[in-house]
Design a protein around this motif. Structure first.
Motif, PDB file in Angstrom:
ATOM      1  N   ASP A  80       0.996  -1.236  -0.068  1.00 39.58           N
ATOM      2  CA  ASP A  80       0.055   0.040  -0.121  1.00 39.58           C
ATOM      3  C   ASP A  80       0.833   1.346   0.057  1.00 39.58           C
ATOM      4  OD1 ASP A  80      -2.099  -1.490  -0.098  1.00 39.58           O
ATOM      5  OD2 ASP A  80      -2.336  -1.395   1.902  1.00 39.58           O
ATOM      6  N   GLN A  81       2.054   1.330   0.672  1.00 35.84           N
ATOM      7  CA  GLN A  81       3.006   2.412   0.704  1.00 35.84           C
ATOM      8  C   GLN A  81       3.495   2.520  -0.615  1.00 35.84           C
ATOM      9  OE1 GLN A  81       5.277   1.490   4.306  1.00 35.84           O
ATOM     10  NE2 GLN A  81       4.097   2.598   5.589  1.00 35.84           N
ATOM     11  N   ALA A  82       4.093   1.566  -1.330  1.00 37.60           N
ATOM     12  CA  ALA A  82       4.467   1.679  -2.504  1.00 37.60           C
ATOM     13  C   ALA A  82       3.607   1.898  -3.653  1.00 37.60           C
ATOM     14  CB  ALA A  82       5.028   0.316  -2.894  1.00 37.60           C
ATOM     15  N   SER A  83       2.333   1.511  -3.396  1.00 34.34           N
ATOM     16  CA  SER A  83       1.218   1.986  -4.410  1.00 34.34           C
ATOM     17  C   SER A  83       0.902   3.638  -4.217  1.00 34.34           C
ATOM     18  CB  SER A  83      -0.045   1.263  -4.376  1.00 34.34           C
ATOM     19  OG  SER A  83       0.320  -0.328  -4.502  1.00 34.34           O
ATOM     20  N   GLN A  84       0.966   4.133  -2.895  1.00 36.95           N
ATOM     21  CA  GLN A  84       0.687   5.503  -2.739  1.00 36.95           C
ATOM     22  C   GLN A  84       1.749   6.284  -3.510  1.00 36.95           C
ATOM     23  OE1 GLN A  84      -2.383   6.450  -1.506  1.00 36.95           O
ATOM     24  NE2 GLN A  84      -1.719   8.278  -2.412  1.00 36.95           N
ATOM     25  N   PHE A  85       3.046   5.622  -3.051  1.00 40.25           N
ATOM     26  CA  PHE A  85       4.034   6.507  -3.904  1.00 40.25           C
ATOM     27  C   PHE A  85       4.069   6.546  -5.403  1.00 40.25           C
ATOM     28  CE2 PHE A  85       8.214   6.437  -5.978  1.00 40.25           C
ATOM     29  CZ  PHE A  85       8.901   7.618  -5.477  1.00 40.25           C
ATOM     30  N   PHE A  86       3.562   5.484  -5.898  1.00 43.22           N
ATOM     31  CA  PHE A  86       3.563   5.542  -7.476  1.00 43.22           C
ATOM     32  C   PHE A  86       2.421   6.459  -7.876  1.00 43.22           C
ATOM     33  CE2 PHE A  86       1.281   3.286 -11.031  1.00 43.22           C
ATOM     34  CZ  PHE A  86       2.095   3.152 -11.862  1.00 43.22           C
ATOM     35  N   LEU A  87       1.345   6.297  -7.164  1.00 38.69           N
ATOM     36  CA  LEU A  87       0.067   7.324  -7.413  1.00 38.69           C
ATOM     37  C   LEU A  87       0.539   8.788  -7.263  1.00 38.69           C
ATOM     38  CD1 LEU A  87      -2.757   5.607  -5.534  1.00 38.69           C
ATOM     39  CD2 LEU A  87      -2.853   6.140  -7.907  1.00 38.69           C
ATOM     40  N   ASN A  88       1.411   9.038  -6.254  1.00 34.83           N
ATOM     41  CA  ASN A  88       1.590  10.562  -6.056  1.00 34.83           C
ATOM     42  C   ASN A  88       2.775  10.909  -7.012  1.00 34.83           C
ATOM     43  OD1 ASN A  88      -0.420  10.374  -3.990  1.00 34.83           O
ATOM     44  ND2 ASN A  88       1.176  10.241  -2.502  1.00 34.83           N
ATOM     45  N   LEU A 115     -14.710   4.110 -14.775  1.00 35.92           N
ATOM     46  CA  LEU A 115     -13.345   3.855 -15.097  1.00 35.92           C
ATOM     47  C   LEU A 115     -13.089   2.334 -15.147  1.00 35.92           C
ATOM     48  CD1 LEU A 115     -10.283   4.681 -15.677  1.00 35.92           C
ATOM     49  CD2 LEU A 115     -10.063   4.661 -12.945  1.00 35.92           C
ATOM     50  N   ILE A 116     -12.524   1.540 -16.122  1.00 36.71           N
ATOM     51  CA  ILE A 116     -12.877   0.007 -16.141  1.00 36.71           C
ATOM     52  C   ILE A 116     -11.451  -0.295 -16.794  1.00 36.71           C
ATOM     53  CG2 ILE A 116     -13.831  -0.115 -18.462  1.00 36.71           C
ATOM     54  CD1 ILE A 116     -15.403  -2.518 -17.592  1.00 36.71           C
ATOM     55  N   SER A 117     -10.642  -1.241 -16.158  1.00 32.10           N
ATOM     56  CA  SER A 117      -9.401  -1.521 -16.219  1.00 32.10           C
ATOM     57  C   SER A 117      -8.835  -2.833 -15.765  1.00 32.10           C
ATOM     58  CB  SER A 117      -8.222  -0.449 -15.543  1.00 32.10           C
ATOM     59  OG  SER A 117      -7.233  -0.776 -15.589  1.00 32.10           O
ATOM     60  N   ALA A 118      -7.876  -3.362 -16.758  1.00 30.04           N
ATOM     61  CA  ALA A 118      -7.500  -4.715 -16.292  1.00 30.04           C
ATOM     62  C   ALA A 118      -6.550  -4.764 -15.321  1.00 30.04           C
ATOM     63  CB  ALA A 118      -6.901  -5.507 -17.637  1.00 30.04           C
ATOM     64  N   SER A 119      -5.994  -3.402 -14.983  1.00 31.26           N
ATOM     65  CA  SER A 119      -4.957  -3.246 -14.042  1.00 31.26           C
ATOM     66  C   SER A 119      -5.492  -3.294 -12.517  1.00 31.26           C
ATOM     67  CB  SER A 119      -4.262  -1.916 -14.132  1.00 31.26           C
ATOM     68  OG  SER A 119      -3.292  -1.769 -15.120  1.00 31.26           O
ATOM     69  N   PRO A 120      -4.749  -3.446 -11.522  1.00 28.34           N
ATOM     70  CA  PRO A 120      -5.064  -3.961 -10.369  1.00 28.34           C
ATOM     71  C   PRO A 120      -5.545  -2.790  -9.548  1.00 28.34           C
ATOM     72  CG  PRO A 120      -2.573  -4.587 -10.554  1.00 28.34           C
ATOM     73  CD  PRO A 120      -3.042  -3.591 -11.749  1.00 28.34           C
ATOM     74  N   ASP A 121      -6.389  -3.096  -8.585  1.00 30.33           N
ATOM     75  CA  ASP A 121      -7.284  -2.246  -7.604  1.00 30.33           C
ATOM     76  C   ASP A 121      -6.380  -1.388  -6.871  1.00 30.33           C
ATOM     77  OD1 ASP A 121      -6.606  -4.635  -6.204  1.00 30.33           O
ATOM     78  OD2 ASP A 121      -8.444  -4.697  -5.274  1.00 30.33           O
ATOM     79  N   LEU A 122      -5.111  -1.887  -6.406  1.00 28.37           N
ATOM     80  CA  LEU A 122      -4.459  -1.322  -5.408  1.00 28.37           C
ATOM     81  C   LEU A 122      -4.001   0.152  -5.907  1.00 28.37           C
ATOM     82  CD1 LEU A 122      -2.070  -4.053  -4.289  1.00 28.37           C
ATOM     83  CD2 LEU A 122      -4.275  -3.399  -3.205  1.00 28.37           C
ATOM     84  N   TYR A 123      -4.166   0.466  -6.967  1.00 30.57           N
ATOM     85  CA  TYR A 123      -3.747   1.873  -7.443  1.00 30.57           C
ATOM     86  C   TYR A 123      -4.944   2.290  -8.366  1.00 30.57           C
ATOM     87  CZ  TYR A 123      -1.483  -0.156 -11.768  1.00 30.57           C
ATOM     88  OH  TYR A 123      -1.205  -0.832 -12.843  1.00 30.57           O
ATOM     89  N   VAL A 124      -5.459   1.518  -9.249  1.00 28.30           N
ATOM     90  CA  VAL A 124      -6.502   1.973  -9.963  1.00 28.30           C
ATOM     91  C   VAL A 124      -7.747   2.404  -9.344  1.00 28.30           C
ATOM     92  CG1 VAL A 124      -8.257   1.330 -11.837  1.00 28.30           C
ATOM     93  CG2 VAL A 124      -5.908   0.640 -12.174  1.00 28.30           C
ATOM     94  N   LYS A 125      -8.005   1.918  -8.394  1.00 26.13           N
ATOM     95  CA  LYS A 125      -9.042   2.430  -7.506  1.00 26.13           C
ATOM     96  C   LYS A 125      -9.049   3.653  -6.960  1.00 26.13           C
ATOM     97  CE  LYS A 125     -12.267  -0.488  -6.217  1.00 26.13           C
ATOM     98  NZ  LYS A 125     -13.113  -1.607  -5.604  1.00 26.13           N
TER      99      LYS A 125
END
Length: 203
Positions: A80-88, A115-125
């Motif tokens: 989750d922390q790495a995903s947040q860094f990726f998002l930001n 929004l509809i995507s095959a990518s993971p919920d951890l950053y798409v959502k």
């Protein structure tokens, strides 16, 4: 963005390659791993990726193997922390300004954004929520409260699964005017559902 229709307007956007300039899955996995872990993981997955490229295994099987290899056993807090860094810090540089402008146009017109995507919920959502999408449909990762427990939870949100999940979300699609945006073969069934389909509109 006026639509001469009394129906509810659904503006349905694919993510990777449509809103973004390319794939986001591998950049995300890179930021979840050290360089050594990333290249070791890609080496382990190479037979599956080659088999997918040759049409021997499905997109879903190859992706499930990739995600399982990189994620299984990682702590949810670390991911989750790495995903947040990726998002930001990373994802903003991958977004297409023209796509963001079109999303803003639909939002201003009062359309329902999906929004509809095959990518993971951890950053798409969280990205979709932060950009005021009314609904976010995407692939899910198996996890519990402490650890990532595997790859995909359920089906990969790709191809016919995208269309099926949109129908599940909104059973009476005939009561809607659908405007869909996509960029790949994985969006074909979704675009076929639409009253207005836009293929690679922002490239």
């Amino acid at each position: 963005m006026p639509v001469n229709d009394t129906k509810e307007v659904l503006a349905v956007f694919d993510f990777d390659g449509t809103i973004t300039s390319g794939d986001t899955l591998l950049p995300w996995l890179w930021h979840l791993s050290s360089p050594v872990e990333f290249f070791a993981g890609m080496t382990r997955c190479m037979p599956w990726l080659l088999a997918y490229g040759l049409g021997i295994v499905s997109n879903e099987k190859a992706k499930n193997q990739l995600l399982d290899t990189f994620l299984r056993g990682k702590s949810t807090r670390t991911v989750d922390q790495a995903s947040q860094f990726f998002l930001n810090e990373v994802l903003p540089g991958l977004l297409r300004p023209a796509a963001l402008d079109r999303i803003a146009d639909h939002r201003a017109a009062g359309h329902t954004l999906v929004l509809i995507s095959a990518s993971p919920d951890l950053y798409v959502k969280p990205w979709g929520v932060s950009h005021s999408f009314h609904h976010v449909i995407c692939s899910s990762i198996r996890r519990d409260s402490r650890r990532i427990t595997g790859g995909l939870e359920g089906r990969n949100c790709y191809g016919e699964v995208k269309a099926a999940r949109l129908r599940s979300l909104i059973p009476d699609l005939d009561a809607c005017h659908i405007i869909a945006y996509g960029d790949s073969e994985g969006d074909r069934q979704l675009l076929d559902l639409a009253d207005e389909s836009h293929y690679k509109p922002f490239q």
